[in-house]
Motif scaffolding. Structure first.
Motif, mmCIF file in Angstrom:
data_model
loop_
_atom_site.group_PDB
_atom_site.id
_atom_site.type_symbol
_atom_site.label_atom_id
_atom_site.label_comp_id
_atom_site.label_asym_id
_atom_site.label_seq_id
_atom_site.Cartn_x
_atom_site.Cartn_y
_atom_site.Cartn_z
ATOM 1 N N CYS A 145 0.854 -1.198 0.000
ATOM 2 C CA CYS A 145 0.000 0.000 0.000
ATOM 3 C C CYS A 145 0.883 1.239 0.000
ATOM 4 C CB CYS A 145 -0.900 -0.015 1.236
ATOM 5 S SG CYS A 145 -1.794 1.531 1.463
ATOM 6 N N PHE A 160 1.145 -1.324 4.168
ATOM 7 C CA PHE A 160 0.664 -2.708 4.322
ATOM 8 C C PHE A 160 1.112 -3.519 3.095
ATOM 9 C CE2 PHE A 160 -2.373 -6.021 3.264
ATOM 10 C CZ PHE A 160 -2.587 -6.649 4.475
ATOM 11 N N CYS A 215 -7.455 -1.376 0.994
ATOM 12 C CA CYS A 215 -6.314 -1.766 1.821
ATOM 13 C C CYS A 215 -6.789 -2.205 3.212
ATOM 14 C CB CYS A 215 -5.337 -0.603 1.953
ATOM 15 S SG CYS A 215 -4.032 -0.961 3.140
ATOM 16 N N GLY A 255 -5.076 -2.480 5.754
ATOM 17 C CA GLY A 255 -4.330 -1.761 6.791
ATOM 18 C C GLY A 255 -4.939 -0.404 7.097
ATOM 19 N N THR A 291 -4.946 1.922 -3.221
ATOM 20 C CA THR A 291 -3.588 2.376 -2.884
ATOM 21 C C THR A 291 -2.567 1.238 -2.935
ATOM 22 O OG1 THR A 291 -4.231 2.163 -0.574
ATOM 23 C CG2 THR A 291 -4.203 4.385 -1.475
HETATM 24 ZN ZN ZN Z 1 -2.952 1.045 3.371
#
Ligand code: ZN
Length: 401
Positions: free
Chosen positions: A369, A374, A383, A385, A391
Motif C-alpha cells: 500500500c 501494508f 487496503c 491496513g 492504494t
Molecule cells: Zn494502506
C-alpha cells in the motif's frame, strides 16, 4: 493496574464534575459536601467492584449542561478501554434527561452510536446516525462518516454511494471530528468510483455484463483516473467477446497509472490472441517496458520473445534486464530457460536453485500500500491496513539481497 488507573480518573472526574455542578447552583444550595453516592462509589472501587462503582458514580454526578462533557468523556474513556457495555450505560443515562439542550442530546446520541459500532450493533448505530443526519446539522458530517463506514463494512454499496455523494461538497472525507484524529481522507470521487466497481463486480458475478458495463462507466464518470474500472471494463468486454473494446479499456491503464500495467497483461494477451494480433501486444509491451519497467512486465516480455524468437533471444533479453534491474522473478525465469537446455547434474542443480528461488519469492510480498505500507501476496483494492481504496500496487524491483 490499568483498571485502577481508569477508575481513579473516573473518581477525579466525578469530583471535578460535582464541584462544577455545585458552583453553578451555589446561590440555590450552599452545601460543600460531596453526595453520599460518591463515597459509596469509592467503596465499590476499593472493593474491586467496578460495576457498582460506575452505578454509584452515575447517580452521584448530576446531569446538567455543565457536567455533560464529563459524562461524555467518562463514557468515551470506557469505550476506548473496550468497556463498551459500561460506555453504553453512561451515554444512555444522558439521553434519559429530556431537560438537556438539543445540541447536547445530539452529542450524546453520536457517542451512543459510536458505542454501538464498537459493540458491533451496527443496526442500532445506523438508526441513531440516520436520525442525526436528519435532525442535527452540527453532527451531520460526523454521522455520515460513520454511516459510510457501516455501509462499507456491510458491503451495502448503493447506500454507501448515496451517503458519500452527500459528503461531496467538501471534496475529501475528513475525519476531523473532536473525538477522532484529524486525518485527511481520500477524495470522495475516488471512494465512490470504487463503490461503483464493487457493484459492477456483483453484476458480473451474476452474469449481467450489460449491468456491469454501465456501472463501470459510472465509476469512470466519477473518476476518470479509476484504474480499477478500466481493468474491470477490459475483463467484462473480453468476457462478452468484444476484444477490441477490451484492449482499448486495458490500454487506457497506461495513461491512468502505469504501475498497474502488469495487472492488464493476462487479459490483453488473451484478447490479442483471439484477434490473431500478437505482434501488437509485443510492440505494446516493449513500449511499456522502456517507460515503466517492472518485474512482471519483464517476465511477460520475455515470454513473448521466447515464443516468437526462441530461447537464446529470451535468455539474452532477460540477462540484460536483470543487469539493469535485478529481480527474483526474473532470475527464476532465467533459471527455467537454462534448465530447458541443460542435462544431467547441471540440470539437477538448476532445478534445486529454481525451487529455492521460488520459495524465496513466495515468502515475499508482491503488493504494497502506497499510503500505509501494508504488504501482502495478493492485490486488494481496499487496503486492509489503512482502509484506503486503490492504494495497493505491485512492488517494483524485488532486490536480490
Ligand atoms: Zn494502506
Amino acid at each position: 493496574m490499568n483498571d485502577y488507573l481508569v477508575f481513579a480518573l473516573l473518581f477525579a472526574a466525578i469530583a471535578i464534575g460535582w464541584f462544577l455542578g455545585r458552583r453553578s447552583q451555589r446561590k440555590v444550595v450552599a452545601s460543600p459536601e460531596l453526595p453520599g453516592q460518591y463515597y459509596k462509589g469509592l467503596n465499590y472501587l476499593l472493593d474491586g467492584r467496578p460495576d457498582g462503582a460506575i452505578d454509584a458514580f452515575i447517580n452521584a454526578l448530576e446531569v446538567n449542561s455543565e457536567t455533560m462533557e464529563t459524562h461524555i468523556a467518562l463514557g468515551n474513556l470506557l469505550r476506548k478501554k473496550g468497556e463498551v457495555d459500561r460506555a453504553i450505560r453512561i451515554h444512555q443515562n444522558l439521553l434519559a434527561r429530556p431537560s438537556l439542550p438539543r445540541a447536547q442530546v445530539h452529542a450524546a446520541h453520536l457517542e451512543l452510536a459510536r458505542d454501538y459500532i464498537s459493540a458491533g450493533l451496527l443496526d442500532r448505530a445506523e438508526r441513531l446516525l440516520l436520525d442525526l443526519v436528519e435532525e442535527s446539522p452540527q453532527q451531520r458530517r460526523a454521522s455520515q462518516r460513520h454511516l459510510l463506514d457501516i455501509y462499507q463494512s456491510e458491503r451495502e454499496w448503493q447506500r454507501a454511494i448515496d451517503v458519500a455523494t452527500n459528503l461531496m461538497p467538501r471534496k475529501t472525507l475528513l475525519g476531523g471530528t473532536p473525538q477522532e484524529p484529524a486525518e485527511l481522507g481520500q477524495d470522495v470521487v475516488t471512494v465512490i468510483s470504487h463503490y461503483f466497481c464493487e457493484l459492477a463486480a456483483e453484476k458480473r458475478e451474476l452474469g449481467d455484463l450489460q449491468g456491469a458495463r454501465g456501472l463501470l462507466q459510472d465509476a469512470l464518470d466519477q473518476d476518470r483516473a479509476c484504474v480499477r474500472a478500466s481493468i474491470m471494463l477490459g475483463e467484462v468486454e473480453c468476457d462478452a467477446g468484444n476484444f477490441k473494446q477490451a484492449i482499448r479499456a486495458l490500454r487506457r491503464v497506461r495513461q491512468q497509472d502505469p504501475d498497474y500495467i502488469s495487472e492488464t497483461i493476462g487479459v490483453l494477451r488473451r484478447c490479442y490472441r483471439e484477434l490473431g494480433d500478437e505482434k501488437s501486444l509485443r510492440a505494446y509491451l516493449r513500449e511499456c517496458l522502456e517507460a515503466h519497467s517492472s518485474p512482471p512486465l519483464v517476465i511477460a516480455a520475455a515470454e513473448d520473445i521466447l515464443m516468437s524468437e526462441g530461447t537464446d533471444e529470451a535468455e539474452a533479453f532477460l540477462a540484460r534486464q536483470l543487469e539493469l534491474r535485478p529481480s527474483m522473478r526474473g532470475l527464476e525465469q532465467l533459471i527455467g530457460l537454462q534448465m530447458n537446455v541443460s542435462e544431467g547434474r547441471a540440470r539437477d542443480n538448476l532445478d534445486l536453485l529454481q525451487k529455492l528461488v521460488v520459495r524465496l519469492i513466495e515468502e515475499r510480498p508482491a503488493y504494497r500500500c502506497s499510503h500505509c505500507g501494508f504488504s501482502g501476496r495478493h492485490m486488494h483494492w481496499f487496503c486492509p491496513g489503512c482502509k484506503y481504496w486503490g492504494t495497493m500496487k505491485t512492488i517494483r524491483g524485488t532486490s536480490l539481497e
